[in-house]
Design a protein around this motif. Structure first.
Motif, PDB file in Angstrom:
ATOM      1  N   ILE A 169       0.838  -1.194   0.000  1.00  0.00           N
ATOM      2  CA  ILE A 169       0.000   0.000   0.000  1.00  0.00           C
ATOM      3  C   ILE A 169       0.875   1.246   0.000  1.00  0.00           C
ATOM      4  O   ILE A 169       0.611   2.210  -0.723  1.00  0.00           O
ATOM      5  N   LEU A 209       2.349   1.854  -3.483  1.00  0.00           N
ATOM      6  CA  LEU A 209       1.350   2.343  -4.421  1.00  0.00           C
ATOM      7  C   LEU A 209       0.943   3.777  -4.103  1.00  0.00           C
ATOM      8  O   LEU A 209       0.980   4.659  -4.963  1.00  0.00           O
ATOM      9  N   LEU A 210       0.590   4.037  -2.867  1.00  0.00           N
ATOM     10  CA  LEU A 210       0.157   5.378  -2.482  1.00  0.00           C
ATOM     11  C   LEU A 210       1.320   6.362  -2.497  1.00  0.00           C
ATOM     12  O   LEU A 210       1.163   7.512  -2.910  1.00  0.00           O
ATOM     13  N   MET A 222       4.743   1.600  -8.187  1.00  0.00           N
ATOM     14  CA  MET A 222       3.287   1.553  -8.067  1.00  0.00           C
ATOM     15  C   MET A 222       2.751   0.201  -8.535  1.00  0.00           C
ATOM     16  O   MET A 222       1.878  -0.385  -7.898  1.00  0.00           O
ATOM     17  N   ALA A 272       1.011  -2.616  -6.058  1.00  0.00           N
ATOM     18  CA  ALA A 272      -0.312  -3.189  -6.302  1.00  0.00           C
ATOM     19  C   ALA A 272      -0.247  -4.719  -6.372  1.00  0.00           C
ATOM     20  O   ALA A 272      -1.116  -5.411  -5.833  1.00  0.00           O
ATOM     21  N   MET A 282       0.155  -6.032  -2.889  1.00  0.00           N
ATOM     22  CA  MET A 282      -1.133  -5.994  -2.201  1.00  0.00           C
ATOM     23  C   MET A 282      -1.999  -7.183  -2.604  1.00  0.00           C
ATOM     24  O   MET A 282      -2.643  -7.807  -1.756  1.00  0.00           O
ATOM     25  N   LYS A 285     -12.917  -4.979  -2.114  1.00  0.00           N
ATOM     26  CA  LYS A 285     -11.497  -4.624  -2.095  1.00  0.00           C
ATOM     27  C   LYS A 285     -10.760  -5.253  -3.273  1.00  0.00           C
ATOM     28  O   LYS A 285      -9.922  -4.610  -3.909  1.00  0.00           O
ATOM     29  N   LEU A 326      -8.871  -3.300  -6.378  1.00  0.00           N
ATOM     30  CA  LEU A 326      -7.470  -3.584  -6.655  1.00  0.00           C
ATOM     31  C   LEU A 326      -7.263  -4.072  -8.086  1.00  0.00           C
ATOM     32  O   LEU A 326      -6.265  -3.725  -8.727  1.00  0.00           O
ATOM     33  N   ILE A 354      -7.290  -0.983 -10.185  1.00  0.00           N
ATOM     34  CA  ILE A 354      -6.016  -0.281  -9.996  1.00  0.00           C
ATOM     35  C   ILE A 354      -4.908  -0.968 -10.787  1.00  0.00           C
ATOM     36  O   ILE A 354      -4.160  -0.331 -11.525  1.00  0.00           O
ATOM     37  N   VAL A 402      -6.532   6.067  -9.918  1.00  0.00           N
ATOM     38  CA  VAL A 402      -5.672   5.166  -9.144  1.00  0.00           C
ATOM     39  C   VAL A 402      -5.521   5.676  -7.712  1.00  0.00           C
ATOM     40  O   VAL A 402      -5.635   4.913  -6.750  1.00  0.00           O
ATOM     41  N   THR A 431      -7.149   3.756  -4.526  1.00  0.00           N
ATOM     42  CA  THR A 431      -6.231   3.306  -3.475  1.00  0.00           C
ATOM     43  C   THR A 431      -6.694   3.829  -2.119  1.00  0.00           C
ATOM     44  O   THR A 431      -6.729   3.082  -1.129  1.00  0.00           O
ATOM     45  N   ASN A 483      -9.722   1.927  -1.042  1.00  0.00           N
ATOM     46  CA  ASN A 483      -9.348   0.596  -0.561  1.00  0.00           C
ATOM     47  C   ASN A 483      -8.837   0.662   0.881  1.00  0.00           C
ATOM     48  O   ASN A 483      -9.147  -0.202   1.701  1.00  0.00           O
TER      49      ASN A 483
END
Length: 117
Positions: free
Chosen positions: A16, A19-20, A41, A45, A48, A74, A78, A81, A102, A106, A109
């Motif tokens: 996470i 990605l974030l 990123m 993902a 995750m 969720k 994902l 994403i 995205v 995120t 999620n």
């Protein structure tokens, strides 16, 4: 099994963060129209996804009751994403809408994971 669960949760959080973090690092570039999806990123993902599926398997093996609707939502977020990041990973510039999607998905999620009981 507790150690395995904690390791998987830690790896899930690292995914996470990748990605974030990749999204937040590119926010300045969005204004200039130069934002792109970084490899971090995509890897975040994928991390995750893999750790999330493993966590579900571990919890089911332990006999816990799972909220399948929450997990399905969720997973669906994902997958969207991952689809966006994977398809547009080689583009020099990503349009603002895809990039915002995205980031928003995120964040959604994360909120679903923490607030949906």
């Amino acid at each position: 099994m507790d150690v395995l669960t904690h390791v998987l949760v830690a790896l899930h959080i690292i995914g996470i963060a990748a990605l974030l973090g990749g999204f937040l690092a590119q926010l300045k570039a969005v204004g200039a129209g130069a934002a792109r999806f970084t490899p971090a990123m995509l890897h975040g993902a994928l991390t995750m996804l893999i750790t999330g599926v493993a966590l579900v398997g571990v919890h089911q093996a332990e006999g816990h009751t799972l909220n399948n609707i929450k997990l399905g939502v969720k997973l669906a977020l994902l997958v969207v994403i991952l689809g966006l990041v994977y398809v547009k990973r080689d583009e020099e510039r990503v349009d603002k809408g895809s990039f915002a999607a995205v980031g928003g998905l995120t964040a959604a999620n994360i909120f679903i994971a923490t607030l949906w009981v």
